[in-house]
Design a protein around this motif. Structure first.
Motif, PDB file in Angstrom:
ATOM      1  N   ALA A 564       0.841  -1.198   0.000  1.00  0.00           N
ATOM      2  CA  ALA A 564       0.000   0.000   0.000  1.00  0.00           C
ATOM      3  C   ALA A 564       0.879   1.252   0.000  1.00  0.00           C
ATOM      4  CB  ALA A 564      -0.922   0.002   1.211  1.00  0.00           C
ATOM      5  N   ASP A 565       0.341   2.327  -0.601  1.00  0.00           N
ATOM      6  CA  ASP A 565       1.091   3.589  -0.675  1.00  0.00           C
ATOM      7  C   ASP A 565       0.765   4.524   0.484  1.00  0.00           C
ATOM      8  OD1 ASP A 565       2.440   3.374  -3.401  1.00  0.00           O
ATOM      9  OD2 ASP A 565       0.354   2.941  -3.897  1.00  0.00           O
ATOM     10  N   GLY A 566      -0.334   4.300   1.171  1.00  0.00           N
ATOM     11  CA  GLY A 566      -0.699   5.152   2.283  1.00  0.00           C
ATOM     12  C   GLY A 566      -1.959   4.643   2.948  1.00  0.00           C
ATOM     13  N   VAL A 567      -2.408   5.383   3.961  1.00  0.00           N
ATOM     14  CA  VAL A 567      -3.567   4.973   4.749  1.00  0.00           C
ATOM     15  C   VAL A 567      -4.454   6.185   4.998  1.00  0.00           C
ATOM     16  CG1 VAL A 567      -4.356   3.966   6.919  1.00  0.00           C
ATOM     17  CG2 VAL A 567      -2.224   3.153   5.885  1.00  0.00           C
ATOM     18  N   LEU A 568      -5.748   6.024   4.781  1.00  0.00           N
ATOM     19  CA  LEU A 568      -6.764   6.996   5.185  1.00  0.00           C
ATOM     20  C   LEU A 568      -7.551   6.384   6.333  1.00  0.00           C
ATOM     21  CD1 LEU A 568      -8.084   8.226   1.722  1.00  0.00           C
ATOM     22  CD2 LEU A 568      -6.610   9.480   3.304  1.00  0.00           C
ATOM     23  N   ARG A 569      -7.745   7.171   7.367  1.00  0.00           N
ATOM     24  CA  ARG A 569      -8.375   6.673   8.598  1.00  0.00           C
ATOM     25  C   ARG A 569      -9.888   6.829   8.530  1.00  0.00           C
ATOM     26  NH1 ARG A 569      -6.656   7.050  14.337  1.00  0.00           N
ATOM     27  NH2 ARG A 569      -4.708   7.969  13.608  1.00  0.00           N
ATOM     28  N   LYS A 570     -10.568   5.846   9.092  1.00  0.00           N
ATOM     29  CA  LYS A 570     -11.998   5.993   9.350  1.00  0.00           C
ATOM     30  C   LYS A 570     -12.187   6.422  10.796  1.00  0.00           C
ATOM     31  CE  LYS A 570     -13.642   2.355   6.191  1.00  0.00           C
ATOM     32  NZ  LYS A 570     -14.290   1.029   6.138  1.00  0.00           N
ATOM     33  N   PRO A 571     -13.117   7.317  11.109  1.00  0.00           N
ATOM     34  CA  PRO A 571     -14.029   8.028  10.220  1.00  0.00           C
ATOM     35  C   PRO A 571     -13.287   8.858   9.168  1.00  0.00           C
ATOM     36  CG  PRO A 571     -14.768   8.222  12.482  1.00  0.00           C
ATOM     37  CD  PRO A 571     -13.396   7.632  12.536  1.00  0.00           C
ATOM     38  N   LEU A 572     -13.908   8.958   8.019  1.00  0.00           N
ATOM     39  CA  LEU A 572     -13.253   9.524   6.852  1.00  0.00           C
ATOM     40  C   LEU A 572     -12.905  10.992   7.046  1.00  0.00           C
ATOM     41  CD1 LEU A 572     -12.417   9.201   3.881  1.00  0.00           C
ATOM     42  CD2 LEU A 572     -14.763   9.826   3.243  1.00  0.00           C
ATOM     43  N   ASP A 573     -11.628  11.304   6.780  1.00  0.00           N
ATOM     44  CA  ASP A 573     -11.161  12.693   6.763  1.00  0.00           C
ATOM     45  C   ASP A 573     -11.320  13.193   5.328  1.00  0.00           C
ATOM     46  OD1 ASP A 573      -9.801  15.082   6.757  1.00  0.00           O
ATOM     47  OD2 ASP A 573      -8.154  14.375   8.014  1.00  0.00           O
ATOM     48  N   VAL A 574     -12.395  13.918   5.087  1.00  0.00           N
ATOM     49  CA  VAL A 574     -12.722  14.339   3.725  1.00  0.00           C
ATOM     50  C   VAL A 574     -11.620  15.224   3.154  1.00  0.00           C
ATOM     51  CG1 VAL A 574     -14.397  15.563   2.292  1.00  0.00           C
ATOM     52  CG2 VAL A 574     -15.188  14.140   4.200  1.00  0.00           C
ATOM     53  N   ALA A 575     -11.063  16.108   3.984  1.00  0.00           N
ATOM     54  CA  ALA A 575      -9.993  16.994   3.500  1.00  0.00           C
ATOM     55  C   ALA A 575      -8.797  16.182   3.033  1.00  0.00           C
ATOM     56  CB  ALA A 575      -9.590  17.967   4.600  1.00  0.00           C
ATOM     57  N   ALA A 576      -8.407  15.146   3.806  1.00  0.00           N
ATOM     58  CA  ALA A 576      -7.281  14.302   3.407  1.00  0.00           C
ATOM     59  C   ALA A 576      -7.600  13.551   2.123  1.00  0.00           C
ATOM     60  CB  ALA A 576      -6.943  13.330   4.531  1.00  0.00           C
ATOM     61  N   LEU A 577      -8.845  13.103   1.962  1.00  0.00           N
ATOM     62  CA  LEU A 577      -9.242  12.400   0.733  1.00  0.00           C
ATOM     63  C   LEU A 577      -9.145  13.316  -0.473  1.00  0.00           C
ATOM     64  CD1 LEU A 577     -10.399   9.996  -0.788  1.00  0.00           C
ATOM     65  CD2 LEU A 577     -12.694  10.743  -0.075  1.00  0.00           C
ATOM     66  N   TYR A 578      -9.632  14.550  -0.324  1.00  0.00           N
ATOM     67  CA  TYR A 578      -9.569  15.482  -1.456  1.00  0.00           C
ATOM     68  C   TYR A 578      -8.124  15.880  -1.768  1.00  0.00           C
ATOM     69  CZ  TYR A 578     -14.498  16.217  -2.471  1.00  0.00           C
ATOM     70  OH  TYR A 578     -15.789  16.049  -2.904  1.00  0.00           O
ATOM     71  N   ALA A 579      -7.296  15.992  -0.748  1.00  0.00           N
ATOM     72  CA  ALA A 579      -5.886  16.286  -1.007  1.00  0.00           C
ATOM     73  C   ALA A 579      -5.237  15.150  -1.788  1.00  0.00           C
ATOM     74  CB  ALA A 579      -5.153  16.496   0.320  1.00  0.00           C
ATOM     75  N   LEU A 580      -5.597  13.909  -1.465  1.00  0.00           N
ATOM     76  CA  LEU A 580      -5.072  12.764  -2.207  1.00  0.00           C
ATOM     77  C   LEU A 580      -5.548  12.788  -3.652  1.00  0.00           C
ATOM     78  CD1 LEU A 580      -3.694   9.999  -2.463  1.00  0.00           C
ATOM     79  CD2 LEU A 580      -5.761   8.964  -1.495  1.00  0.00           C
TER      80      LEU A 580
END
Length: 592
Positions: A564-580
């Motif tokens: 894997a290249d990285g990890v997004l945490r739940k509950p979803l961090d929308v800002a981090a998702l959009y930055a990705l």
């Protein structure tokens, strides 16, 4: 290096010791028998052969003990056999010494005495398990030496030779008796140490098993709590974007803030529960302390109003920026604990005031946070122990708490290099509170000032080329949350309900990004990532990010090892998702 003493209370130690004695003495006795054959009559040589046979019998006893399936029974039997054989060996050697003494009268008195001395020293210095064993070893040679030293032509005449021999025997007995007492004490200590070592080893195994069970429980708790929390936050954020009345918008905002605060507190509790306190580290990140204080007051205002307490925020310097680099979870946990503690101490009609102040010191901000309440006062003698868990003060007993929350606050401030304490309200505050008692809990710490960098290029939502995203997620609510979060983004979203279906979709389609859950039926996320990395064509590497509630540090390490290249945490961090997504879009444009 000191040689470890042999533990003769155990079978292997007694066997080693007895076998060593037997083998070393067999060679000496064999030489002695040859001398007897050369210079004495056969009856004396026969006593020497008997001595040799008794040592050989001791050697055979050790062999039989090793073959016994019951170690305890073998130890008892070998201890008895060695004592009996020792008595026979000593008695036989003493009888041989008397025969040498009588063989040619006074001419061989010295030789007989030397033989008896050797027997006495050997018997006295032997490792004895009991006092009886010691006595049966030293009494015969001691009496033999005294008998050899007496001039039987005038037995009542005290010669210097008799006196010297008596003093020698007494000295040997005194010294070796003390040594035997020391040996027995050392043997008992070694036995106790061995037992303690076994008990400690067993306790360590049990502790490790308990830690593994705790880690598994925390992992399950983390996943099971964060999964519905992800849905609650996702739906609340989506609700904020709808056409709502001001009251509805305020309620939706409160749900989001409460959910985000709960998420951070959950992360902090789980991390602290599994972390080694001696190895705890700060998770430093940009933090707006003023916004955090407002959020805490906003979340707790509903509870405060319900119990009839006024909760307010006092900003000592509204023009001062409180954007710093600190550990958000620990600061928020401390704030929440202090506010919750104050609300629990105040009765209806009372007040709780959260005051925020700071002083700039170069590139750092010295922060002071106070939580003042109108609850019962805390006597001076109780203030020093109010932050000790389980050490209840009078105010704590009234509240019914354990003090654990305040202890966590003290631990957080110690890790941040700050201070925390409780003081009585000052005169001005006391007047403002109507002359009532109360307490002021405060903490202070220094944190680097955060200088925001230019914002990254936002995701182009008007572009024609959509970002193709494959999301593997087995939970229907989480799939809906992700779809709502990306409904206004230039994203073509494809869902897979398990890892096996995600593999099939990846093989048959073209995607720019894969979001992979971990715990899924049929095929888990980690297995799917490993399979993709194994079969994807050389020179190509699709970005894969884990979107999961299992985000402990060791979990992240394993995900990266899987590919894997990285990890997004739940509950979803929308800002981090959009930055990705913006990063994926920029990379795709650069490659075009």
């Amino acid at each position: 290096m000191l040689k470890r003493p042999t533990d003769v209370t155990q079978l292997d130690g007694l066997v080693r010791y007895s076998r060593g004695v037997a083998l070393s003495r067999l060679a000496l006795v064999a030489c002695f028998v040859l001398l007897l054959l050369m210079f004495t009559p056969w009856r004396m040589a026969g006593l020497g052969v008997l001595e040799f046979g008794l040592y050989f019998a001791l050697f055979l006893a050790t062999e039989l003990a090793l073959r016994d399936p019951d170690p305890e029974r073998a130890h008892r039997r070998l201890a008895l056999q060695s004592d009996v054989l020792m008595f026979l060996l000593v008695t036989n050697a003493c009888w041989l010494a008397t025969q040498i003494r009588l063989y040619e009268g006074p001419q061989l008195q010295v030789e007989a005495a030397l033989l008896a001395i050797c027997v006495l020293l050997f018997a006295a210095l032997r490792v004895h398990l009991t006092r009886v064993s010691y006595l049966i070893g030293v009494v015969p040679p001691s009496l033999t030496l005294i008998w050899i030293a007496i001039d039987w032509s005038d037995p009542f005449r005290l010669s210097h030779y008799t006196l010297a021999m008596a003093l020698f025997v007494a000295a040997v007995l005194v010294v070796t008796a003390r040594q035997q007492a020391t040996d027995r004490a050392l043997t008992r200590a070694l036995r106790d140490l061995t037992r303690n070592h076994v008990a400690l080893t067993q306790a360590m195994h049990e502790s490790r098993a308990a830690n593994r069970a705790k880690s598994e429980l925390l992992a399950v708790a983390s996943h099971e709590i964060r999964t519905p929390l992800n849905a609650i936050l996702g739906f609340a954020r989506a609700l904020k974007g709808e056409s709502l009345t001001p009251r509805q918008a305020d309620l939706a905002e409160s749900v989001v803030e409460s959910g985000e605060q709960l998420t951070r507190l959950l992360n902090g509790v789980l991390d602290q529960a599994r972390a080694d306190p001696l190895r705890a580290k700060l998770d430093l990140a940009p933090l707006d302390l003023r916004a955090l204080a407002r959020s805490v007051v906003r979340v707790w205002n509903g509870h405060a109003r319900a119990i009839g307490v006024t909760l307010t925020l006092e900003d000592a310097d509204p023009t001062l920026s409180f954007l710093v680099v600190a550990d958000l979870v620990r600061v928020e946990q401390t704030l929440v604990n202090l506010v919750s503690n104050a609300l629990g101490a105040v009765s209806a009609g009372g007040r709780v005031t959260l005051r925020l102040a700071g002083v700039v010191e170069g590139e750092a901000l010295r922060v002071l946070v106070e939580v003042a309440d109108t609850g019962p006062p805390i006597p001076a003698e109780d203030r020093a122990r109010v932050f000790e868990a389980w050490d209840q003060t009078e105010r704590g007993r009234v509240q019914g708490g354990t003090g654990a929350g305040l202890r966590v606050c003290a631990q957080n401030l110690a890790l941040m290099g700050g201070e925390i304490a409780v003081d009585p309200p000052n005169a001005t505050l006391a007047v403002a509170q109507g002359g009532r008692g109360g307490a002021v809990f405060w903490f202070a710490f220094a944190a680097p000032i955060h200088r925001p960098r230019p914002a990254p290029v936002p995701l182009d939502r008007t572009g024609r080329d959509e970002i193709r995203v494959l999301a593997a997620e087995d939970n229907a609510a989480n799939r809906k949350v992700l779809a709502l979060a990306l409904e206004n983004a230039p994203v073509a979203l494809t869902f897979a309900e398990d890892g096996a279906l995600a593999l099939d979709l990846w093989r048959g389609g073209v995607f720019d990004l894969i979001l992979m859950d971990v715990n899924m039926p049929v095929l888990g996320g980690r297995e799917a990532v490993r399979e993709i990395r194994r079969v994807e064509p050389a020179g190509t590497r699709i970005p894969i990010w884990m979107l999961t509630a299992n985000v402990f540090p060791e979990d992240v390490v394993r995900y990266r090892e899987d590919g894997a290249d990285g990890v997004l945490r739940k509950p979803l961090d929308v800002a981090a998702l959009y930055a990705l997504l913006a990063e994926i879009a920029q990379k795709r444009m650069a490659d075009a």
